[in-house]
Design a protein around this motif. Structure first.
Motif, PDB file in Angstrom:
ATOM      1  N   GLN A 135     115.479   5.235 199.297  1.00 23.46           N
ATOM      2  CA  GLN A 135     116.130   6.378 199.954  1.00 23.46           C
ATOM      3  C   GLN A 135     115.210   7.590 199.976  1.00 23.46           C
ATOM      4  O   GLN A 135     115.104   8.278 201.014  1.00 23.46           O
ATOM      5  N   ASP A 136     114.522   7.866 198.872  1.00 21.55           N
ATOM      6  CA  ASP A 136     113.606   9.008 198.821  1.00 21.55           C
ATOM      7  C   ASP A 136     112.444   8.830 199.791  1.00 21.55           C
ATOM      8  O   ASP A 136     112.043   9.785 200.474  1.00 21.55           O
ATOM      9  N   GLN A 139     113.606   9.484 203.320  1.00 21.88           N
ATOM     10  CA  GLN A 139     113.967  10.870 203.616  1.00 21.88           C
ATOM     11  C   GLN A 139     112.798  11.834 203.428  1.00 21.88           C
ATOM     12  O   GLN A 139     112.586  12.730 204.265  1.00 21.88           O
ATOM     13  N   LYS A 140     112.064  11.684 202.353  1.00 24.20           N
ATOM     14  CA  LYS A 140     111.030  12.654 202.005  1.00 24.20           C
ATOM     15  C   LYS A 140     109.620  12.104 202.078  1.00 24.20           C
ATOM     16  O   LYS A 140     108.663  12.872 202.053  1.00 24.20           O
TER      17      LYS A 140
END
Length: 359
Positions: A135-136, A139-140
């Motif tokens: 997920q990180d 997103q980032k």
């Protein structure tokens, strides 16, 4: 609020200030050390980011060769896996590779992890430290986590910090980390220096505060003792307190010396006046004794005069009685003379009458 502090002695209040200063400094040291730890960790994360970016640059170079046709994508990726597996930095720190979903592609020391998903990997404490990695990365483009892991060639689990950078051109992620006990060692070295310096400063501050307290309380104690001695009538009015300095305590000491000096002068004048009164009293006593002797002499003479007057009074009384008796005798003689006169006149009248008849 002031009356609360007035319940404590000055030395205790100064000690409270020292205690608060030491506590504040200790709290500040703790905050600074925590901030230093955070800064060190942030600095280490920045270093890990730069290291992973250098690996990403290696991938860019290989990917450029793929685009020019010098290498196929599979060949480029195999070279990348081999080169990254051999890379080391720090104290045996290394890199490992995963895809963007967290599946291990390469681990230089634990080949058994290849093909497994990192999201299900637990450390010795049961933490899924890479559970949010996918997920990180989506997103980032990066992810960071802390966990416990073993050092190469050592079975002991130690804290470690990992940093993962997404390389989306190949659908990979570049992971690396450092063992936090390395950071702890550096951190405690610096913390020890800070604590030693702070302790030295606290000792110096305590000594200065103690000297400051003595410079305040000692002259005050001497002044209080001198005033108590004077109030109890046992003070030496010729003694004076030392006046060294230009602070408020020195002003108080100087004022006390002036006060005692004036009292001393008053006592001296009172003594002189007392001596004068004593001399006058002695002179008055002599005069009084002389007057007493004179009064006694006069009293004796008065008694003699009184005796003489009493005797004279008795004589006068006798004379008065005799005069009274003489007066009564004179009265009787006068009456008798009157009667004799009357009889003589009667006789004369009778004679005249007889003479008339004879003629």
């Amino acid at each position: 609020m002031q009356h609360i502090f007035r319940r404590f002695r000055i030395q205790q209040r100064i000690g409270l200030i020292l205690l608060l200063s030491v506590a504040s400094m200790a709290l500040l040291i703790v905050i600074l050390l925590q901030q230093e730890r955070q800064n060190m960790e942030q600095q280490k994360v920045a270093e890990l980011r730069n290291l992973t970016l250098s690996v990403a640059s290696l991938f860019d170079s290989l990917n450029q060769q793929v685009q020019t046709g010098e290498l196929s994508l599979e060949e480029a990726q195999q070279r990348a896996l081999k080169r990254v597996a051999d890379l080391r930095f720090g104290l045996d720190d290394y890199f490992w590779l995963m895809d963007l979903q967290g599946n291990y592609l390469m681990h230089p020391f634990k080949g058994s992890l290849v093909g497994q998903n990192a999201a299900g990997t637990q450390d010795i404490q049961g933490t899924y430290f890479l559970g949010n990695m996918a997920q990180d990365l989506a997103q980032k483009g990066e992810s960071a986590s802390r966990y416990y892991w073993t050092r190469p060639g050592n079975s002991q689990h130690v804290p470690k910090m990992a940093y993962i950078l997404a390389y989306k051109k190949w659908g990979w992620s570049i992971a690396t980390g450092v063992y936090i006990d390395d950071i702890e060692a550096v951190y405690w070295q610096q913390a020890q220096k800070i604590i030693l310096i702070s302790a030295a400063l606290m000792i110096v501050m305590a000594v200065v505060v103690w000297l400051l307290a003595c410079s305040i309380t000692q002259p005050l104690r001497e002044t209080v003792q001198a005033m108590q001695a004077i109030s109890q009538g046992e003070g030496d009015l010729t003694a004076r307190l030392d006046v060294n300095g230009t602070d408020e305590i020195s002003e108080l000491t100087q004022a006390f010396n002036t006060f005692v000096n004036r009292i001393h002068l008053v006592i001296i004048k009172a003594g002189q006046a007392s001596e004068a009164v004593s001399a006058a009293a002695e002179e008055l006593s002599s005069i009084t004794k002389e007057s007493s002797r004179t009064i006694e002499h006069q009293a004796k003479e008065t008694d003699q005069v009184a005796s003489a007057i009493h005797e004279m009074s008795a004589t006068v009384h006798q004379v008065a009685q005799s005069a009274g008796e003489a007066a009564q005798a004179a009265n009787r003689a006068d009456q008798q003379a009157i009667e004799g006169k009357n009889q003589a006149q009667t006789a004369i009248s009778a004679i005249h009458s007889l003479t008339g008849h004879i003629r």
